[in-house]
Write a protein that holds these residues in place. Structure first.
Motif, PDB file in Angstrom:
ATOM      1  N   LYS A 138       0.727  -1.292   0.040  1.00 51.02           N
ATOM      2  CA  LYS A 138      -0.014   0.532  -0.155  1.00 51.02           C
ATOM      3  C   LYS A 138       1.127   1.241   0.042  1.00 51.02           C
ATOM      4  N   THR A 139       1.930   1.229   0.940  1.00 49.95           N
ATOM      5  CA  THR A 139       2.740   2.359   0.985  1.00 49.95           C
ATOM      6  C   THR A 139       3.729   3.036  -0.465  1.00 49.95           C
ATOM      7  N   GLU A 140       4.163   1.574  -1.016  1.00 54.29           N
ATOM      8  CA  GLU A 140       4.377   1.414  -2.351  1.00 54.29           C
ATOM      9  C   GLU A 140       3.822   2.038  -3.696  1.00 54.29           C
ATOM     10  N   LEU A 141       2.380   2.130  -3.173  1.00 49.73           N
ATOM     11  CA  LEU A 141       1.790   2.622  -4.904  1.00 49.73           C
ATOM     12  C   LEU A 141       0.900   3.675  -4.624  1.00 49.73           C
ATOM     13  N   GLU A 142       0.787   4.579  -3.353  1.00 53.14           N
ATOM     14  CA  GLU A 142       0.766   5.715  -2.430  1.00 53.14           C
ATOM     15  C   GLU A 142       1.842   6.527  -2.529  1.00 53.14           C
ATOM     16  N   ASN A 143       2.989   5.649  -2.468  1.00 43.53           N
ATOM     17  CA  ASN A 143       4.399   7.177  -2.830  1.00 43.53           C
ATOM     18  C   ASN A 143       5.103   6.898  -4.195  1.00 43.53           C
ATOM     19  N   SER A 144       5.106   6.057  -5.123  1.00 42.96           N
ATOM     20  CA  SER A 144       5.679   5.447  -6.230  1.00 42.96           C
ATOM     21  C   SER A 144       5.303   6.815  -7.503  1.00 42.96           C
ATOM     22  N   SER A 145       6.240   7.028  -7.867  1.00 38.81           N
ATOM     23  CA  SER A 145       5.382   8.406  -8.987  1.00 38.81           C
ATOM     24  C   SER A 145       5.051   7.664 -10.902  1.00 38.81           C
ATOM     25  N   ASP A 146       4.518   6.449 -10.755  1.00 35.94           N
ATOM     26  CA  ASP A 146       4.307   5.668 -11.311  1.00 35.94           C
ATOM     27  C   ASP A 146       3.469   4.391 -10.970  1.00 35.94           C
ATOM     28  N   GLN A 147       2.370   5.077 -10.076  1.00 35.64           N
ATOM     29  CA  GLN A 147       1.345   3.954  -9.661  1.00 35.64           C
ATOM     30  C   GLN A 147       1.241   2.774 -10.543  1.00 35.64           C
ATOM     31  N   ALA A 148       1.117   3.374 -12.337  1.00 36.80           N
ATOM     32  CA  ALA A 148      -0.095   2.112 -13.068  1.00 36.80           C
ATOM     33  C   ALA A 148       1.772   1.294 -13.032  1.00 36.80           C
ATOM     34  N   GLU A 149       2.510   1.541 -13.669  1.00 39.66           N
ATOM     35  CA  GLU A 149       3.691   0.390 -13.444  1.00 39.66           C
ATOM     36  C   GLU A 149       4.067  -0.353 -12.209  1.00 39.66           C
ATOM     37  N   GLU A 150       4.317   0.146 -11.234  1.00 47.74           N
ATOM     38  CA  GLU A 150       4.142  -0.324 -10.091  1.00 47.74           C
ATOM     39  C   GLU A 150       3.010  -1.633  -9.389  1.00 47.74           C
ATOM     40  N   ALA A 151       1.924  -1.016 -10.193  1.00 48.17           N
ATOM     41  CA  ALA A 151       0.787  -2.070 -10.322  1.00 48.17           C
ATOM     42  C   ALA A 151       0.372  -3.030 -10.665  1.00 48.17           C
ATOM     43  N   ARG A 152       1.445  -2.769 -12.418  1.00 48.25           N
ATOM     44  CA  ARG A 152       1.652  -4.347 -13.237  1.00 48.25           C
ATOM     45  C   ARG A 152       3.008  -4.783 -12.755  1.00 48.25           C
ATOM     46  N   LYS A 153       3.572  -4.629 -12.036  1.00 44.11           N
ATOM     47  CA  LYS A 153       5.023  -5.287 -11.249  1.00 44.11           C
ATOM     48  C   LYS A 153       3.822  -6.440 -10.403  1.00 44.11           C
ATOM     49  N   GLN A 154       2.994  -6.244  -9.364  1.00 50.62           N
ATOM     50  CA  GLN A 154       2.578  -6.919  -8.436  1.00 50.62           C
ATOM     51  C   GLN A 154       1.203  -7.211  -8.717  1.00 50.62           C
ATOM     52  N   THR A 155       1.653  -7.049 -10.613  1.00 50.34           N
ATOM     53  CA  THR A 155      -0.216  -8.229 -10.376  1.00 50.34           C
ATOM     54  C   THR A 155       0.775  -9.338 -11.707  1.00 50.34           C
ATOM     55  N   VAL A 156       1.918  -9.148 -11.985  1.00 54.90           N
ATOM     56  CA  VAL A 156       2.672 -10.011 -11.969  1.00 54.90           C
ATOM     57  C   VAL A 156       3.485 -10.706 -10.989  1.00 54.90           C
ATOM     58  N   GLU A 157       3.914 -10.027  -9.336  1.00 55.19           N
ATOM     59  CA  GLU A 157       4.136 -11.334  -8.602  1.00 55.19           C
ATOM     60  C   GLU A 157       3.445 -11.720  -7.988  1.00 55.19           C
ATOM     61  N   LYS A 158       1.923 -11.283  -8.625  1.00 59.30           N
ATOM     62  CA  LYS A 158       0.846 -11.979  -7.559  1.00 59.30           C
ATOM     63  C   LYS A 158       0.349 -13.649  -8.497  1.00 59.30           C
ATOM     64  N   GLU A 159       0.573 -13.476  -9.664  1.00 56.09           N
ATOM     65  CA  GLU A 159       0.208 -14.267 -10.543  1.00 56.09           C
ATOM     66  C   GLU A 159       0.854 -15.123 -10.698  1.00 56.09           C
ATOM     67  N   GLN A 160       2.492 -14.801  -9.933  1.00 56.87           N
ATOM     68  CA  GLN A 160       3.588 -15.679  -9.846  1.00 56.87           C
ATOM     69  C   GLN A 160       3.447 -17.050  -8.227  1.00 56.87           C
ATOM     70  N   GLN A 161       2.681 -15.653  -7.542  1.00 53.81           N
ATOM     71  CA  GLN A 161       2.347 -16.428  -6.482  1.00 53.81           C
ATOM     72  C   GLN A 161       1.596 -17.212  -6.373  1.00 53.81           C
ATOM     73  N   LEU A 162      -0.168 -17.125  -6.754  1.00 53.69           N
ATOM     74  CA  LEU A 162      -1.377 -17.426  -6.877  1.00 53.69           C
ATOM     75  C   LEU A 162      -0.357 -18.896  -8.113  1.00 53.69           C
ATOM     76  N   GLY A 163       0.068 -19.169  -9.093  1.00 53.59           N
ATOM     77  CA  GLY A 163       0.973 -20.281  -9.899  1.00 53.59           C
ATOM     78  C   GLY A 163       1.347 -21.103  -8.575  1.00 53.59           C
ATOM     79  N   VAL A 164       2.264 -20.346  -7.647  1.00 52.16           N
ATOM     80  CA  VAL A 164       2.710 -21.542  -6.778  1.00 52.16           C
ATOM     81  C   VAL A 164       1.549 -22.781  -5.899  1.00 52.16           C
TER      82      VAL A 164
END
Length: 297
Positions: A138-164
Motif C-alpha cells: 500500500k505504501t509503495e502504491l501511494e508513494n510511487s511516481s508511476d503507480q500504473a507500473e507499480e501496479a503491473r509489477k505487483q500483478t505479475v508477482e501476484k500471478e506468480q504467487q497464485l501459480g505456486v
C-alpha cells in the motif's frame, strides 16, 4: 292565680280538646307529613346510595387489583433499577456463554494443547507477516511516481504467487525433506493425508510427494501395493519436498502424538531434514474454469 284566669284556662283547654277531637286526620296528616318530611330528609343519602348501586355495581377484588397494576405507573427510580437489572442479566449471560465455550479445552490432553498453541502461534505470525507485506504494498502504491507500473509489477508477482499455490509454476525456497520408508506396507492413504494436513497447518507453501504436486484439490486413495495421489500411483519410500519455514515444519511433525510417532507405530521409518533450498518442480496443468469467472469483470 285569680279565678278568672283559671276559668279562662279551663275554657281554652276544652276548646283545644274539642278541636283535637274534630281534626284527628289533620294532625295525622301533619304528623305524617312531618314524619315523611323527616324521613325524606334523613333518607336522601340512602336514596342516592341506592340509586348509585343500581347504576354502577361495586368492583370485585380482582378488578381493583387490575386497576391498580395497569397501566403501570413507573417512577424514575424504578426505571433506573429496571435498566440496571437488565444490564446485570445481560452481563451474566455473556459470561456464562464464554465460560461454556472455553470449557471445551479442559478435557484435552497436554500433547493436543501444545499442538494447538503451536499452530495458533504460527498462524498469528503468518497473519502478522502478511499484514506487514500488504501495508508495504500500500505504501509503495501511494508513494510511487508511476503507480500504473507499480501496479503491473505487483500483478505479475501476484500471478506468480497464485501459480505456486495452484501448482502451475515451479517453486524454490527453504524447507524440509521428509522421507517415509514403509517396508511392511502398513502406511495407508489416510496417514499420508494426515501428514500433508499437518504440514499445511504448520505453514507449508508448496508440497511435492515423489513426482506429484500437492494442491488444494488433491486426493489420496489406497491401491494394491501403494497409494494413488490424484490418480497417479506412488510407492514407498514416500519422499516429501516441502517449502516453508523449517523452524515451524520440523516441530509440527515431531510433537508428542504427532505424525512421526504415529508413523513409527505403523513400523515405518521417518526421516526429517531441514534445508535452505528446496526445489518443487512437479507441475499441474492449468485448467480454465467452465463456469466461474472473476467478479471484477
Amino acid at each position: 292565680m285569680p279565678p278568672e284566669s283559671r276559668t279562662r284556662s279551663a275554657e281554652d283547654a276544652d276548646r283545644d280538646g274539642a278541636s283535637g277531637s274534630r281534626e284527628p286526620a289533620d294532625d295525622g296528616a301533619a304528623s305524617g307529613g312531618a314524619s315523611g318530611g323527616g324521613s325524606g330528609d334523613g333518607g336522601r343519602p340512602d336514596g342516592a346510595a341506592a340509586g348509585g348501586d343500581g347504576g354502577e355495581p361495586p368492583l370485585t377484588g380482582r378488578q381493583r387489583l387490575r386497576a391498580g397494576l395497569w397501566p403501570p405507573r413507573l417512577t424514575r427510580a424504578q426505571l433506573i433499577v429496571a435498566v440496571l437489572l437488565f444490564i446485570l442479566g445481560l452481563g451474566l449471560a455473556i459470561q456464562v456463554r464464554s465460560t461454556s465455550d472455553s470449557s471445551a479445552l479442559r478435557g484435552a490432553r497436554q500433547e493436543d494443547l501444545v499442538r494447538i498453541l503451536d499452530e495458533l502461534d504460527n498462524r498469528s505470525q503468518r497473519l502478522t507477516d502478511e499484514q506487514r507485506r500488504l501495508e508495504g504494498q500500500k505504501t509503495e502504491l501511494e508513494n510511487s511516481s508511476d503507480q500504473a507500473e507499480e501496479a503491473r509489477k505487483q500483478t505479475v508477482e501476484k500471478e506468480q504467487q497464485l501459480g505456486v499455490l495452484a501448482g502451475t509454476v515451479a517453486a524454490q525456497g527453504p524447507g524440509i525433506k521428509l522421507t517415509i520408508s514403509d517396508p511392511t506396507h502398513s502406511v495407508e492413504a489416510d496417514k499420508l493425508l494426515d501428514t500433508i494436513q499437518e504440514l499445511r497447518a504448520a505453514g507449508a507453501e508448496a508440497i511435492q510427494v515423489n513426482d506429484v504436486r500437492i494442491v488444494a484439490n488433491s486426493y489420496l486413495s489406497d491401491v494394491r501395493g501403494g497409494v494413488e495421489i490424484d490418480g497417479k500411483r506412488v510407492t514407498q519410500p514416500y519422499r516429501f519436498k516441502v517449502i516453508g519455514k523449517p523452524q515451524d515444519l520440523e516441530p509440527a511433525l515431531n510433537i508428542p502424538g504427532g505424525v512421526v510417532q504415529t508413523l513409527e507405530k505403523e513400523q515405518a521409518t521417518v526421516g526429517v531434514a531441514g534445508e535452505q533450498k528446496i526445489i518443487v518442480d512437479a507441475l499441474r496443468e492449468a485448467k480454465r474454469p467452465d463456469y466461474a469467472r472473476s467478479s471484477s469483470q
